[in-house]
Design a protein around this motif. Structure first.
Motif, PDB file in Angstrom:
ATOM      1  N   HIS A   1       0.731  -1.351   0.191  1.00 27.23           N
ATOM      2  CA  HIS A   1       0.094   0.087  -0.102  1.00 27.23           C
ATOM      3  C   HIS A   1       0.818   1.259  -0.266  1.00 27.23           C
ATOM      4  CE1 HIS A   1       0.932  -0.534   4.197  1.00 27.23           C
ATOM      5  NE2 HIS A   1       0.468   0.885   4.615  1.00 27.23           N
ATOM      6  N   LEU A   2       2.195   1.385   0.384  1.00 24.64           N
ATOM      7  CA  LEU A   2       3.092   2.154   0.350  1.00 24.64           C
ATOM      8  C   LEU A   2       3.941   2.636  -1.081  1.00 24.64           C
ATOM      9  CD1 LEU A   2       4.106   2.518   4.116  1.00 24.64           C
ATOM     10  CD2 LEU A   2       2.406   3.815   2.888  1.00 24.64           C
ATOM     11  N   GLN A   3       3.614   1.455  -1.913  1.00 22.65           N
ATOM     12  CA  GLN A   3       4.207   1.587  -3.005  1.00 22.65           C
ATOM     13  C   GLN A   3       3.918   2.863  -3.937  1.00 22.65           C
ATOM     14  OE1 GLN A   3       6.687  -0.089  -4.474  1.00 22.65           O
ATOM     15  NE2 GLN A   3       6.698  -2.099  -3.662  1.00 22.65           N
ATOM     16  N   PRO A   4       4.660   3.539  -4.564  1.00 22.50           N
ATOM     17  CA  PRO A   4       4.137   4.634  -5.310  1.00 22.50           C
ATOM     18  C   PRO A   4       2.757   4.826  -6.248  1.00 22.50           C
ATOM     19  CG  PRO A   4       6.655   4.534  -5.590  1.00 22.50           C
ATOM     20  CD  PRO A   4       6.116   3.267  -4.931  1.00 22.50           C
ATOM     21  N   PHE A   5       2.383   3.788  -6.907  1.00 24.79           N
ATOM     22  CA  PHE A   5       1.553   3.686  -7.650  1.00 24.79           C
ATOM     23  C   PHE A   5       0.069   3.280  -6.583  1.00 24.79           C
ATOM     24  CE2 PHE A   5      -1.995   0.766  -9.414  1.00 24.79           C
ATOM     25  CZ  PHE A   5      -2.284   1.580 -10.281  1.00 24.79           C
ATOM     26  N   TYR A   6       0.106   2.508  -5.375  1.00 25.59           N
ATOM     27  CA  TYR A   6      -0.865   2.585  -4.741  1.00 25.59           C
ATOM     28  C   TYR A   6      -0.963   3.676  -3.838  1.00 25.59           C
ATOM     29  CZ  TYR A   6      -1.431  -2.434  -5.706  1.00 25.59           C
ATOM     30  OH  TYR A   6      -1.874  -3.404  -6.285  1.00 25.59           O
ATOM     31  N   ARG A   7      -0.096   4.618  -3.690  1.00 26.93           N
ATOM     32  CA  ARG A   7      -0.235   5.865  -2.808  1.00 26.93           C
ATOM     33  C   ARG A   7      -0.917   6.921  -3.854  1.00 26.93           C
ATOM     34  NH1 ARG A   7       3.424   7.762   1.286  1.00 26.93           N
ATOM     35  NH2 ARG A   7       4.750   6.378   2.172  1.00 26.93           N
ATOM     36  N   GLN A   8      -0.423   7.166  -5.081  1.00 25.93           N
ATOM     37  CA  GLN A   8      -0.856   8.094  -5.825  1.00 25.93           C
ATOM     38  C   GLN A   8      -2.313   7.632  -6.479  1.00 25.93           C
ATOM     39  OE1 GLN A   8       2.042   7.952  -8.953  1.00 25.93           O
ATOM     40  NE2 GLN A   8       3.781   8.266  -7.443  1.00 25.93           N
ATOM     41  N   GLN A   9      -2.604   6.427  -6.844  1.00 24.41           N
ATOM     42  CA  GLN A   9      -3.939   6.079  -7.607  1.00 24.41           C
ATOM     43  C   GLN A   9      -4.997   5.627  -6.743  1.00 24.41           C
ATOM     44  OE1 GLN A   9      -4.622   6.301 -10.986  1.00 24.41           O
ATOM     45  NE2 GLN A   9      -2.455   7.252 -10.970  1.00 24.41           N
ATOM     46  N   HIS A  10      -4.469   5.180  -5.124  1.00 24.65           N
ATOM     47  CA  HIS A  10      -5.532   4.653  -4.241  1.00 24.65           C
ATOM     48  C   HIS A  10      -5.417   5.428  -2.885  1.00 24.65           C
ATOM     49  CE1 HIS A  10      -6.619   1.529  -7.220  1.00 24.65           C
ATOM     50  NE2 HIS A  10      -5.389   1.515  -7.313  1.00 24.65           N
ATOM     51  N   GLY A  11      -4.768   6.476  -2.768  1.00 21.03           N
ATOM     52  CA  GLY A  11      -4.783   7.346  -1.554  1.00 21.03           C
ATOM     53  C   GLY A  11      -4.293   6.553  -0.246  1.00 21.03           C
ATOM     54  N   PHE A  12      -3.466   5.321  -0.338  1.00 17.62           N
ATOM     55  CA  PHE A  12      -3.050   4.953   0.827  1.00 17.62           C
ATOM     56  C   PHE A  12      -1.961   5.602   1.380  1.00 17.62           C
ATOM     57  CE2 PHE A  12      -4.595   1.166  -1.519  1.00 17.62           C
ATOM     58  CZ  PHE A  12      -5.614   0.738  -0.497  1.00 17.62           C
ATOM     59  N   LYS A  13      -1.702   5.465   2.728  1.00 12.25           N
ATOM     60  CA  LYS A  13      -0.707   6.401   3.276  1.00 12.25           C
ATOM     61  C   LYS A  13      -0.039   5.680   4.484  1.00 12.25           C
ATOM     62  CE  LYS A  13      -4.156   8.696   6.300  1.00 12.25           C
ATOM     63  NZ  LYS A  13      -5.219   7.721   6.077  1.00 12.25           N
ATOM     64  N   LYS A  14       1.111   6.335   4.939  1.00 13.34           N
ATOM     65  CA  LYS A  14       1.777   5.489   5.890  1.00 13.34           C
ATOM     66  C   LYS A  14       0.925   5.654   7.093  1.00 13.34           C
ATOM     67  CE  LYS A  14       6.288   5.657   8.263  1.00 13.34           C
ATOM     68  NZ  LYS A  14       6.642   4.341   7.933  1.00 13.34           N
ATOM     69  N   GLY A  15       1.089   4.720   7.912  1.00 15.36           N
ATOM     70  CA  GLY A  15      -0.038   4.447   9.060  1.00 15.36           C
ATOM     71  C   GLY A  15      -1.269   3.748   9.044  1.00 15.36           C
ATOM     72  N   ASP A  16      -1.522   3.540   7.784  1.00 19.97           N
ATOM     73  CA  ASP A  16      -2.925   2.684   7.516  1.00 19.97           C
ATOM     74  C   ASP A  16      -2.719   1.458   8.173  1.00 19.97           C
ATOM     75  OD1 ASP A  16      -4.052   4.739   6.137  1.00 19.97           O
ATOM     76  OD2 ASP A  16      -3.492   3.966   4.088  1.00 19.97           O
TER      77      ASP A  16
END
Length: 391
Positions: free
Chosen positions: A332-347
């Motif tokens: 979930h912290l891979q760049p694509f998942y952060r950018q496209q799906h809004g995941f963030k550190k702490g999830d």
């Protein structure tokens, strides 16, 4: 001493002869070796059907499609795995829903699973991380109670046994991977195994450009009267070549020998590292310990260390020609998942904390005591350096 690689395939004269035999046969695709390889893997997993494919990723993708996963659906999986176990969900047009992991097994935590199930949940993908099948029975029970198909991502666990059941025998469908660092390799390749005849037929068609499933003759016609250029559905070129299948057969014939070798190497590491306060070493469920199929040997630094120290240790080991890696960065912290799906550190804090402290050590069948000793010595020196930097 030369560099100690992170991994290394175990290829003998038997594998070389198997491949050259295919080349001499003139039959390089869709032939008898594929059929035999499918049979050997299915039997090892205690399944009725095996469907050979071009990779474990392809197998997971076809499992999603065969289960009817699509847009608007949710599929539950782990954030701590190789990225393919989540990408296959996106490839089907569905949404991945992550559940944090159990800190001991590093597998999806069954205690957190039910809270993630919604009316949109179409399937669960449970990964046997690093070959450890712990919790798979419990996850299977939860899936059955909610009547949700379980997909066992067994790509890292070929040959393992837990609670008397072989890896690949849990859930509706299971998928193996045969990349060169796996217990069994075909170079690139994978295998879907299942007891569901309709799902197996769907996967056979989907892997072969949507052609009707069946046994194809070398001139391209179906045994049951169809034609090579007839396509019933949108499919993919996910076939496994006869060359790869021949290699896979030779590897399957040596599987028990290779699993024993990997357990021997894991044991050498365990004896040397078990008393190190700075490290947490892999733990295996007692019912599975003697039958664990070791994919890699991953240790993690204790909680007094962080990502910065871990990365410096890995860099230092590589500088001394000892292979090491950070298995796995959280999906979930891979760049694509952060950018496209809004995941963030702490999830998913447990997965994140563990991910920042893992170190995969060199691990392959033919490692000897001298190599393991050198790896452990180098690791110890790098850890001692970090301790000095803390002062």
């Amino acid at each position: 001493m030369s560099e100690i690689p992170l991994s290394q395939p175990d290829i003998t004269d038997a594998e070389i002869e198997a491949v050259t035999s295919v080349l001499r046969s003139g039959r390089l695709s869709i032939g008898p070796r594929q059929d035999l390889f499918e049979q050997l893997v299915a039997e090892r997993a205690g399944r009725q059907h095996g469907i050979a494919v071009s990779s474990g990723t392809a197998g997971l993708h076809l499992a999603m499609l065969a289960l009817g996963v699509g847009p608007g659906d949710e599929v539950i999986t782990t954030p701590f795995s190789f990225i393919a176990s989540a990408n296959c969900i996106l490839m089907a047009g569905a949404v991945p829903v992550f559940v944090d992991i159990d800190p001991q097994s590093m597998n999806l935590d069954p205690a957190r699973l039910e809270a993630a199930i919604t009316p949109k949940t179409k399937a669960i993908i449970a990964v046997e991380v690093f070959g450890n099948p712990r919790h798979m029975e419990k996850i299977e029970q939860i899936a059955q109670q909610h009547e949700i198909p379980l997909v066992e991502d067994a790509c890292e666990g070929m040959g393992g046994i837990c609670h008397g059941r072989p890896v690949g025998n849990f859930g509706r469908v299971s998928v193996f991977g045969f990349y060169p660092n796996k217990q069994v390799t075909t170079g690139e390749g994978g295998m879907i195994v299942t007891d569901d005849s309709r799902l197996a037929e769907a996967c056979r068609s989907l892997r072969n450009q949507g052609r009707p499933s069946g046994n194809y003759q070398s001139h391209g016609t179906l045994n049951r009267g169809g034609v090579w250029l007839e396509h019933e559905s949108l499919g993919y070129n996910y076939r496994l070549s006869e060359i790869a299948a021949g290699l896979g057969i030779a590897q399957m014939n040596r599987l028990d020998e290779m699993l024993d070798a990997r357990r021997r190497v894991a044991g050498m590491y365990m004896r040397r590292l078990m008393d190190w306060d700075d490290l947490v070493i892999p733990t295996v469920e007692p019912n599975c310990e003697g039958d664990m199929s070791w994919f890699v040997y991953v240790v993690r630094l204790n909680s007094s260390y962080g990502k910065t120290e871990r990365d410096r240790i890995i860099t230092g080991m590589r500088r001394h020609e000892v292979g090491a890696s950070n298995y796995f960065p959280c999906i979930h912290l891979q760049p694509f998942y952060r950018q496209q799906h809004g995941f963030k550190k702490g999830d998913y804090p447990i997965a994140e904390s563990i991910s920042e402290r893992t170190i995969a050590l060199p691990f392959f069948n033919k490692m000897d005591e001298t190599q393991v000793e050198l790896v452990c010595h180098t690791l110890k020196v790098m850890i001692q350096r970090e301790q000095l930097l803390k002062r």
